[in-house]
Design an enzyme around this catalytic site. Structure first.
Site, mmCIF file in Angstrom:
data_model
loop_
_atom_site.group_PDB
_atom_site.id
_atom_site.type_symbol
_atom_site.label_atom_id
_atom_site.label_comp_id
_atom_site.label_asym_id
_atom_site.label_seq_id
_atom_site.Cartn_x
_atom_site.Cartn_y
_atom_site.Cartn_z
ATOM 1 N N ARG A 1 12.212 -9.650 2.900
ATOM 2 C CA ARG A 1 12.270 -8.666 3.986
ATOM 3 C C ARG A 1 11.306 -9.071 5.113
ATOM 4 O O ARG A 1 11.581 -8.873 6.290
ATOM 5 C CB ARG A 1 11.896 -7.299 3.417
ATOM 6 C CG ARG A 1 11.920 -6.181 4.411
ATOM 7 C CD ARG A 1 11.562 -4.907 3.697
ATOM 8 N NE ARG A 1 11.365 -3.802 4.611
ATOM 9 C CZ ARG A 1 10.825 -2.654 4.256
ATOM 10 N NH1 ARG A 1 10.453 -2.453 3.013
ATOM 11 N NH2 ARG A 1 10.670 -1.693 5.138
ATOM 12 N N ASN B 1 -0.533 -2.330 -0.924
ATOM 13 C CA ASN B 1 0.750 -2.139 -1.615
ATOM 14 C C ASN B 1 1.902 -2.975 -1.036
ATOM 15 O O ASN B 1 2.879 -3.228 -1.720
ATOM 16 C CB ASN B 1 1.120 -0.654 -1.719
ATOM 17 C CG ASN B 1 1.326 -0.002 -0.381
ATOM 18 O OD1 ASN B 1 0.855 -0.496 0.640
ATOM 19 N ND2 ASN B 1 2.020 1.117 -0.363
ATOM 20 N N GLY C 1 -2.863 2.138 5.969
ATOM 21 C CA GLY C 1 -3.731 2.410 4.831
ATOM 22 C C GLY C 1 -3.818 3.904 4.608
ATOM 23 O O GLY C 1 -2.988 4.685 5.104
ATOM 24 N N GLU D 1 -0.449 3.834 10.499
ATOM 25 C CA GLU D 1 0.457 4.351 9.456
ATOM 26 C C GLU D 1 -0.433 4.706 8.280
ATOM 27 O O GLU D 1 -1.065 3.820 7.706
ATOM 28 C CB GLU D 1 1.408 3.278 8.946
ATOM 29 C CG GLU D 1 2.194 2.531 9.966
ATOM 30 C CD GLU D 1 3.020 1.425 9.301
ATOM 31 O OE1 GLU D 1 4.131 1.228 9.769
ATOM 32 O OE2 GLU D 1 2.563 0.774 8.352
ATOM 33 N N ARG E 1 3.669 3.909 -3.144
ATOM 34 C CA ARG E 1 4.351 3.679 -1.865
ATOM 35 C C ARG E 1 4.093 4.885 -0.978
ATOM 36 O O ARG E 1 4.149 6.025 -1.454
ATOM 37 C CB ARG E 1 5.857 3.492 -2.073
ATOM 38 C CG ARG E 1 6.192 2.242 -2.878
ATOM 39 C CD ARG E 1 7.606 2.260 -3.437
ATOM 40 N NE ARG E 1 8.589 2.643 -2.446
ATOM 41 C CZ ARG E 1 9.244 3.778 -2.437
ATOM 42 N NH1 ARG E 1 9.061 4.679 -3.387
ATOM 43 N NH2 ARG E 1 10.105 4.047 -1.484
ATOM 44 N N CYS E 2 3.834 4.620 0.297
ATOM 45 C CA CYS E 2 3.575 5.749 1.203
ATOM 46 C C CYS E 2 4.789 6.650 1.287
ATOM 47 O O CYS E 2 4.677 7.827 1.590
ATOM 48 C CB CYS E 2 3.191 5.241 2.587
ATOM 49 S SG CYS E 2 4.491 4.278 3.357
ATOM 50 N N GLU F 1 -2.535 12.975 -1.389
ATOM 51 C CA GLU F 1 -1.646 11.927 -1.889
ATOM 52 C C GLU F 1 -2.167 11.344 -3.221
ATOM 53 O O GLU F 1 -3.301 10.856 -3.277
ATOM 54 C CB GLU F 1 -1.564 10.812 -0.842
ATOM 55 C CG GLU F 1 -0.668 9.656 -1.236
ATOM 56 C CD GLU F 1 -0.781 8.503 -0.234
ATOM 57 O OE1 GLU F 1 -1.887 8.236 0.263
ATOM 58 O OE2 GLU F 1 0.250 7.863 0.028
HETATM 59 P P1 NAP Z 1 -7.050 1.776 2.194
HETATM 60 O O1 NAP Z 1 -8.017 1.841 1.100
HETATM 61 O O2 NAP Z 1 -7.125 2.783 3.269
HETATM 62 O O3 NAP Z 1 -7.191 0.285 2.801
HETATM 63 C C1 NAP Z 1 -6.297 -0.175 3.801
HETATM 64 C C2 NAP Z 1 -6.921 -1.366 4.499
HETATM 65 O O4 NAP Z 1 -8.068 -0.923 5.231
HETATM 66 C C3 NAP Z 1 -7.417 -2.469 3.564
HETATM 67 O O5 NAP Z 1 -7.235 -3.698 4.180
HETATM 68 C C4 NAP Z 1 -8.898 -2.136 3.432
HETATM 69 O O6 NAP Z 1 -9.676 -3.264 3.067
HETATM 70 C C5 NAP Z 1 -9.189 -1.701 4.851
HETATM 71 N N1 NAP Z 1 -10.389 -0.871 5.007
HETATM 72 C C6 NAP Z 1 -11.051 -0.149 4.086
HETATM 73 N N2 NAP Z 1 -12.098 0.490 4.660
HETATM 74 C C7 NAP Z 1 -12.091 0.156 5.977
HETATM 75 C C8 NAP Z 1 -12.902 0.486 7.102
HETATM 76 N N3 NAP Z 1 -13.935 1.298 6.995
HETATM 77 N N4 NAP Z 1 -12.577 -0.040 8.293
HETATM 78 C C9 NAP Z 1 -11.536 -0.860 8.430
HETATM 79 N N5 NAP Z 1 -10.709 -1.216 7.411
HETATM 80 C C10 NAP Z 1 -10.988 -0.709 6.200
HETATM 81 O O7 NAP Z 1 -5.554 1.823 1.657
HETATM 82 P P2 NAP Z 1 -4.921 1.038 0.433
HETATM 83 O O8 NAP Z 1 -5.410 1.632 -0.823
HETATM 84 O O9 NAP Z 1 -5.043 -0.430 0.644
HETATM 85 O O10 NAP Z 1 -3.360 1.378 0.644
HETATM 86 C C11 NAP Z 1 -2.786 2.549 0.150
HETATM 87 C C12 NAP Z 1 -2.692 3.595 1.240
HETATM 88 O O11 NAP Z 1 -1.939 3.079 2.341
HETATM 89 C C13 NAP Z 1 -1.944 4.829 0.781
HETATM 90 O O12 NAP Z 1 -2.578 5.968 1.271
HETATM 91 C C14 NAP Z 1 -0.567 4.662 1.410
HETATM 92 O O13 NAP Z 1 0.139 5.864 1.606
HETATM 93 C C15 NAP Z 1 -0.926 4.017 2.700
HETATM 94 N N6 NAP Z 1 0.227 3.328 3.247
HETATM 95 C C16 NAP Z 1 0.850 3.893 4.318
HETATM 96 C C17 NAP Z 1 2.013 3.312 4.816
HETATM 97 C C18 NAP Z 1 2.745 3.920 5.971
HETATM 98 O O14 NAP Z 1 3.617 3.256 6.486
HETATM 99 N N7 NAP Z 1 2.453 5.137 6.379
HETATM 100 C C19 NAP Z 1 2.506 2.156 4.228
HETATM 101 C C20 NAP Z 1 1.828 1.600 3.140
HETATM 102 C C21 NAP Z 1 0.677 2.201 2.657
HETATM 103 P P3 NAP Z 1 -10.093 -3.494 1.539
HETATM 104 O O15 NAP Z 1 -8.833 -3.744 0.798
HETATM 105 O O16 NAP Z 1 -10.965 -4.693 1.615
HETATM 106 O O17 NAP Z 1 -10.800 -2.253 1.107
#
Ligand code: NAP
Length: 493
Positions: free
Chosen positions: A118, A169, A245, A265, A298-299, A394
């Protein structure tokens, strides 16, 4: 062979230590600190990534700043060719990336392969659509008081240096959805991959380089979000932040960064509203797929189902039956297993805690509910309420709750009380009624008779409230990564 191309990325020891790309070269960080990327499947260290220093970030951003000025002058047709080549290289390395993705984040083979392919298709589509991104010409005569002496040539120009932050993810797909549009529109990219998924992201960086992206136009900064996140997002050299994230991290970034464009997002907490006339068989199947694919991480996963009591009583046994038939928990590299572990021990403990709390608060566990290491059984809860943590915030795991409502109006009111607003599904045979109800629901997108989902990627994709800001989707992302630049010609009277 991938090995030849990716040779310089690591030291090939066991486990390998990966370098980061500073815009010119693959190097070890002067920090001398690395982070282990641990497979959620079996705890083995897939590789070590660099913890990049602030001084290295400064250098990389400065390089990107300079390189962007030249990159924006490269003709669009040439940039398009580079992106098509990158898409081809992603396909060429599909097997290698798929295998790595499975190890890094614990997806099934089908899920991982789909994500890679994809991403290639998306890169091609961005390249193609970039060719059709145009400005416009306006005449002043259309506004009262002006005549034909003013003509505006309105160009679309890049924003500058785009900071792209992706989640664990979909570390390949949600990186490509940022890198490709930024590049095609003439921006440089500072890419911060998720720690879990970083190794695939490093390979992706090299793929764009092999395809012809010049030095400095893409730099990839690894390091934990806690260490490098704030420094990157508030860096004066960054002209736009595109982030996917959690809502929690998204909000904290939004509070700190200044007046630059953002495209966020964030988390989703998506409801499925089932009307009495729904096709229950299809509804149950969509709920099972929506709740449990990639272990609910998945979001756009279905997190709760709303219906009148007779609807829930008819639907719930079907959902339980189909879950037992369709979902097999276990190492996703083995046999027909399609529900793997969640990403970390911390995530598994949090999910278990919420299930226990929900039960204590009156929810009934209809299926699953237990944890074995990082594996959470596919869990179905009845009699949940929006006040319970399990659906109030969530829950990034394989859990779905059922809520019995007194009326469809009550269901809409409940959905609209949520602090999230990504997607909602409505199941009914009466599509007209579905559309009318959909208009009342405060979310980015409403799906009728399907689980929530992101694709097709040319559709607008957006979250409101805590689920994000700005619109993604091929053309919409290109627009978001450019700004208007009117040059006004003032003809002599
Ligand atoms: P996350 O913990 O928020 O981390 C997302 C990204 O941000 C990672 O690269 C993380 O780095 C980085 N990060 C963490 N703290 C930060 C800060 N203070 N400043 C800048 N960047 C920072 O999310 P995740 O656990 O990876 O992903 C799951 C989340 O993403 C879920 O809530 C899901 O719903 C959401 N999501 C949303 C969508 C959408 O389209 N709406 C799609 C996919 C996922 P590290 O990995 O090094 O901590």
């Amino acid at each position: 062979m991938p090995k030849d191309y990716f040779e310089k990325l690591s030291d090939h020891k066991s486990p390998p230590t990966y370098k980061f790309f500073n815009g010119e070269k693959w190097v070890n960080s002067v920090s001398d600190k690395t982070i282990d990327v641990i497979s959620p499947l079996d705890d083995h260290v897939v590789g070590k990534i660099q913890s990049v220093t602030h001084a290295e970030i400064d250098q990389a951003v400065s390089l990107a700043k300079v390189a962007q000025k030249e990159w924006m002058k490269v003709p669009m047709i040439k940039r398009t060719q580079i992106l098509h080549l990158a898409a081809d290289w992603i396909r060429e390395h599909e097997h290698y990336l798929t295998t790595l993705l499975i190890k890094e984040i614990g997806k099934t083979h089908t899920e991982a392969k789909d994500e890679i392919l994809r991403s290639a298709d998306m890169t091609d589509y961005f390249a193609h659509e970039g060719l059709h991104l145009t400005g416009e010409e306006l005449s002043g005569e259309a506004f009262p008081g002006y005549d034909q002496t003013k003509i505006a040539i309105v160009e679309r120009v890049p924003l500058g240096v785009v900071l792209a932050i992706a989640p664990f993810n979909y570390p390949v797909n949600l990186s490509v959805s940022k890198i490709a549009p930024a590049l095609i529109t003439g921006n440089a990219v500072v890419f911060k991959p998720p720690t879990q998924g970083a190794i695939c992201s490093l390979l992706l960086t090299e793929i764009f380089r092999i395809a012809g992206v010049p030095d400095g136009v893409i730099v990839t900064i690894t390091g934990s979000g806690n260490d490098v996140g704030d420094y990157l997002t508030t860096h004066p050299g960054i002209d736009m932040v595109t982030f996917t994230g959690s809502s929690q991290v998204g909000k904290s970034i939004a509070e700190k960064i200044g007046m630059i464009p953002i495209l966020f997002e964030c988390g989703g907490n998506n409801p499925a509203l089932v009307l009495p006339d729904a096709d229950f068989d299809n509804t149950a199947m969509e709920i099972v797929k929506g709740a449990f694919s990639y272990s609910g991480q998945r979001c756009t996963a279905v997190k709760y189902v709303l219906g009148l009591t007779p609807t829930i009583e008819k639907l719930l046994p079907l959902v339980v039956k189909k879950t037992k038939e369709m979902i097999k928990m276990g190492d996703p590299r083995v046999g027909e297993n399609n529900l793997g572990p969640v990403i970390s021990d911390g995530a598994a403990n949090e999910i278990e805690k919420r299930i226990i709390l929900a039960k204590a608060a009156g929810a009934k566990i209809v299926l699953g509910g237990k944890k074995d290491g990082r594996f959470i059984e596919p869990t179905i809860l009845d009699h949940v309420t929006l006040a319970m943590d399990i659906i109030h915030t969530e829950t990034f795991g394989p859990v779905v709750g059922f809520i019995r409502v007194k009326s469809i109006d009550d269901a809409i009111e409940l959905i609209n009380q949520s602090s999230y607003g990504l997607q909602a599904s409505i199941f009914t045979k009466d599509e007209g009624a579905g559309i009318k109800l959909g208009q009342l629901i405060d979310v980015g997108t409403v799906q009728i008779n399907s689980k929530p989902q992101r694709g097709p990627d040319n559709f607008p994709f957006l979250g409101i409230k805590g689920s994000g800001t700005g619109v993604q989707g091929i053309r919409y992302t290109l627009e978001a990564m450019t700004r208007f630049k009117p040059i006004v010609l003032n003809k002599p009277q």
